[in-house]
Design an enzyme around this catalytic site. Structure first.
Site, mmCIF file in Angstrom:
data_model
loop_
_atom_site.group_PDB
_atom_site.id
_atom_site.type_symbol
_atom_site.label_atom_id
_atom_site.label_comp_id
_atom_site.label_asym_id
_atom_site.label_seq_id
_atom_site.Cartn_x
_atom_site.Cartn_y
_atom_site.Cartn_z
ATOM 1 N N LYS A 1 0.848 -1.300 0.095
ATOM 2 C CA LYS A 1 0.021 -0.052 0.063
ATOM 3 C C LYS A 1 0.619 1.280 0.022
ATOM 4 C CE LYS A 1 -3.961 2.014 2.667
ATOM 5 N NZ LYS A 1 -4.639 1.762 3.987
ATOM 6 N N SER A 31 -9.445 1.746 2.815
ATOM 7 C CA SER A 31 -8.517 2.391 2.084
ATOM 8 C C SER A 31 -7.728 1.459 1.376
ATOM 9 C CB SER A 31 -7.777 3.440 2.856
ATOM 10 O OG SER A 31 -7.008 2.756 3.728
ATOM 11 N N SER A 61 -10.005 -0.912 6.905
ATOM 12 C CA SER A 61 -9.346 -0.587 5.505
ATOM 13 C C SER A 61 -8.628 -1.812 4.914
ATOM 14 C CB SER A 61 -8.335 0.494 5.670
ATOM 15 O OG SER A 61 -8.968 1.810 5.940
#
Lengths: 441, 441
Positions: free
Chosen positions: B78, B153, B177
């Site tokens: 990420k 996210s 997330s």
């Protein structure tokens, strides 16, 4: 100087006389009640005197074998600590008629050790102030000069010990509330390491910083009280010879009233002569730690009082209401940052003692100001008694360290020396203080 | 449905083929780079592809004896996780050209295990949103329907695994997330217990809640990634027979899209047939825990971003700027109370598992909404995708519990089942999930 049954004695003397039978606990309580009543118009050290309860406990003590460390010893407890069946006002009109159902954990420990709780001592309103002169039951006077502050917030506990009304008293310390009145009244008091003594049943001021402490005339008495409340072990320590003492220096610690400076310097010199190794140490983040203190205390105090402030603001004293209103304007992101800084600073606090046994500094940069002094010269260039009294105390509160104030020899208004120890080293700190007391006393 | 080199395979397959020499790491990286490039216009799962770095790592892997658990395995990370020398944007224009000097701790652990970091995946801006469609590099599409959200996210990490572009990806989970995009994309992902995997080198969203997690197609792959990042032990657990499963019920958990309800109910029935003991459990404080989440996250997010918001507000995306501005209005006393509630709730979280091995509930009450959907019916009576997606996730974040989302069988858009374990029981949770996967898959 007001004097009572314990003037000129130590807690150890009292314990010994009670144990040997030389003193009868019932007679002693009567002496205490008389002395408290006589001192009350001058000092206002007590909010509530529990004469009936004290007499009952004294009779029970007389009938029992002395087992506990404080058997038959009259003690006083700050009025933000819950006492079952006894009025507990928090120094505020909000709790004018409040009678708790249960004892705080620390009160249970006191009773288990045989202590007799004779009454509840004057506290700055909600313990939210170091001057001890703004509270619902009126200001507490300093036994050395009743027109002056006893210091706060544990004003009555310090005044009661200093005046010889009790040999031991319980206070609480968030940003200096044991150490400051101990210094201003000329007694000894410890703020233990954070979490060392349970705060259950103690009205919160700022839970990240609140501690329970004790006050006595000498270090040994303070240590005895600490052992009971902290359920701690014996206090034995090194001699002063070779003791490595760090003296915090720099702007933050250098704004001293000349009287404090002279007396403290003489104390340090005596320590040096006794063989202590003295080193000046920088605390470059002292001001930052103080800011962390103010932010954390502000946010948490409002968290405690928000509903009272919204619904019954008039019942606060003017000063505390003004301060709480200002505190509501602290934004949450600043509290978040401050709390994070506090956590990080505590995690690394031990590093500050590399090569040092203790830190030593004046507990307060000034002597006791007149009652109600605000925005006026109080010595050392300070015009705010609150800021002056807190300055040397809040950094160690933020760091969660054990810290102790002990009187510095000399005439005139009392001056206190503050010893600060590494994390978790409460017992060592008390031992060091005892060695210093012997070497300098 | 987009497909890549790892579609229809598991991480264990890949590890085995690399170990046996059936797959060459250099060839595999070329395949991955081709597939990522082909998928990028459709999914936008990556912010940065480090082709040169990946090729270099692959050549090194070819030349070394396979020792680590992920030797030669291409992984995606990420884009809020620091990677030395590789652009790390946090999904924000504020960090458009930001190249960290050091790897995050978790990246070091990945590399030590032999993994090859092929690129950085799309994150909702600053990880501050569960929809994954508002970020500086554009929205991430769902491999099952690129016009829909991947969830956030950790959008790109879930999409990359779901599309078979990598067999393992790293995400972060503050309020869901990892779990939310895992559910919406039909993969498995774990939010470990709080503090289980170091967050050093991960850009913070809300430090009291932030965790690092991993995603893979199956539970075993997720467990392998967790073992590497958490430096954890083997994952072995009980069979499903006799497993004590608590099903959170009540208003907070009952607003389900009919598709989610039908698929989840069938999953629970299959579990029952496999011998699990199912019990409905109340979580009466679910809404309160969610409020704690919102307050804590708001205050800490502003603490992270305040200067950027004051000085360069225009560089935020509209949604994140609006949310941060709203968050600045959270008063500090509410944050103080919320944080205190969080601490107390974590201290007693184990009690919620009395007589239970795990909790089980739909990860999200809805399936993937269209990209950019806001204030519109998204199923189950929900009109805010953000609120819908967070609802079943934030309570366990506040409690600091390990939680895992795994796909529920069925056609159409993916549905995720969330398993929540007791404090510290990450490995047990993974073992239980593996047993459930075997029994129901």
């Amino acid at each position: 100087m007001t004097s009572g049954p314990f003037s000129g004695t130590t807690l150890a003397d009292t314990v010994q006389r009670l144990r040997s039978g030389a003193t009868d606990p019932v007679d002693l309580v009567e002496e205490v009640l008389d002395a408290v009543a006589a001192a009350q118009p001058v000092l206002n050290a007590f909010v509530t005197v529990d004469a009936e309860g004290a007499r009952k406990q004294a009779r029970a003590a007389r009938d029992q074998q002395p087992t506990g460390a404080l058997h038959g010893v009259p003690v006083a407890v700050k009025d933000i600590v819950d006492t079952a069946g006894v009025l507990t006002t928090m120094g505020s009109r909000h709790f004018a008629g409040h009678v708790p159902e249960r004892d705080a954990v620390l009160v249970r420990r006191l009773r288990r050790a045989g202590a007799i709780v004779v009454g509840k001592t004057t506290t700055h309103e909600f313990a939210y102030g170091p001057t001890g002169d703004d509270t619902a039951n009126g200001p507490c006077g300093n036994p050395h000069d009743p027109s002056r502050m006893a210091g706060g917030s544990s004003a009555g506990s310090a005044a009661a010990v200093a005046a010889g009304l009790v040999p031991l008293a319980v206070g609480t310390d968030t940003g200096g509330s044991v150490r400051i009145p101990a210094a201003l009244c000329g007694v000894t008091g410890i703020r233990p390491g954070i979490g060392r003594i349970p705060t259950d049943g103690v009205f919160p001021l700022s839970w990240s910083l609140d501690t329970v402490g004790v006050l006595a005339t000498d270090v040994a008495g303070t240590a005895s009280g600490w052992r009971v409340l902290a359920e701690g072990g014996d206090v034995e320590g090194p001699p002063v010879t070779g003791l490595r003492v760090g003296l915090p220096t720099g702007d933050w610690f250098d704004r001293l009233d000349p009287v404090v400076r002279a007396r403290f310097d003489a104390f340090v010199e005596a320590l040096g002569r006794a063989g202590a190794a003295l080193t000046r140490v920088a605390v470059p983040d002292a001001a930052e730690l103080h800011d962390v203190y103010v932010t954390v205390q502000s946010a948490e105090a409002v968290a405690v009082h928000h509903e009272r402030l919204a619904e019954n603001a008039d019942m606060f004293g003017n000063e505390v209401r003004r301060r709480l209103n200002a505190a509501t304007r602290v934004p949450s992101y600043l509290y978040a940052r401050a709390l994070r800084r506090l956590t990080a600073a505590r995690a690394t606090a031990a590093r500050r003692f590399s090569g040092l046994d203790v830190l030593l500094l004046p507990t307060a940069p000034i002597t006791a100001p007149p009652l109600h002094a605000r925005d006026t010269d109080v010595g050392g260039g300070w015009t705010s008694p609150r800021e002056a009294l807190l300055a040397h105390n809040t950094p160690w509160s933020v760091l969660g360290l054990p810290a102790l104030s002990m009187p510095v020899a000399g005439d005139g208004l009392p001056v206190g020396a503050q010893l600060v120890g590494p994390p978790g080293a409460d017992a060592d700190l008390l031992a060091v203080a005892q060695a210093i007391e012997e070497a300098t006393g």
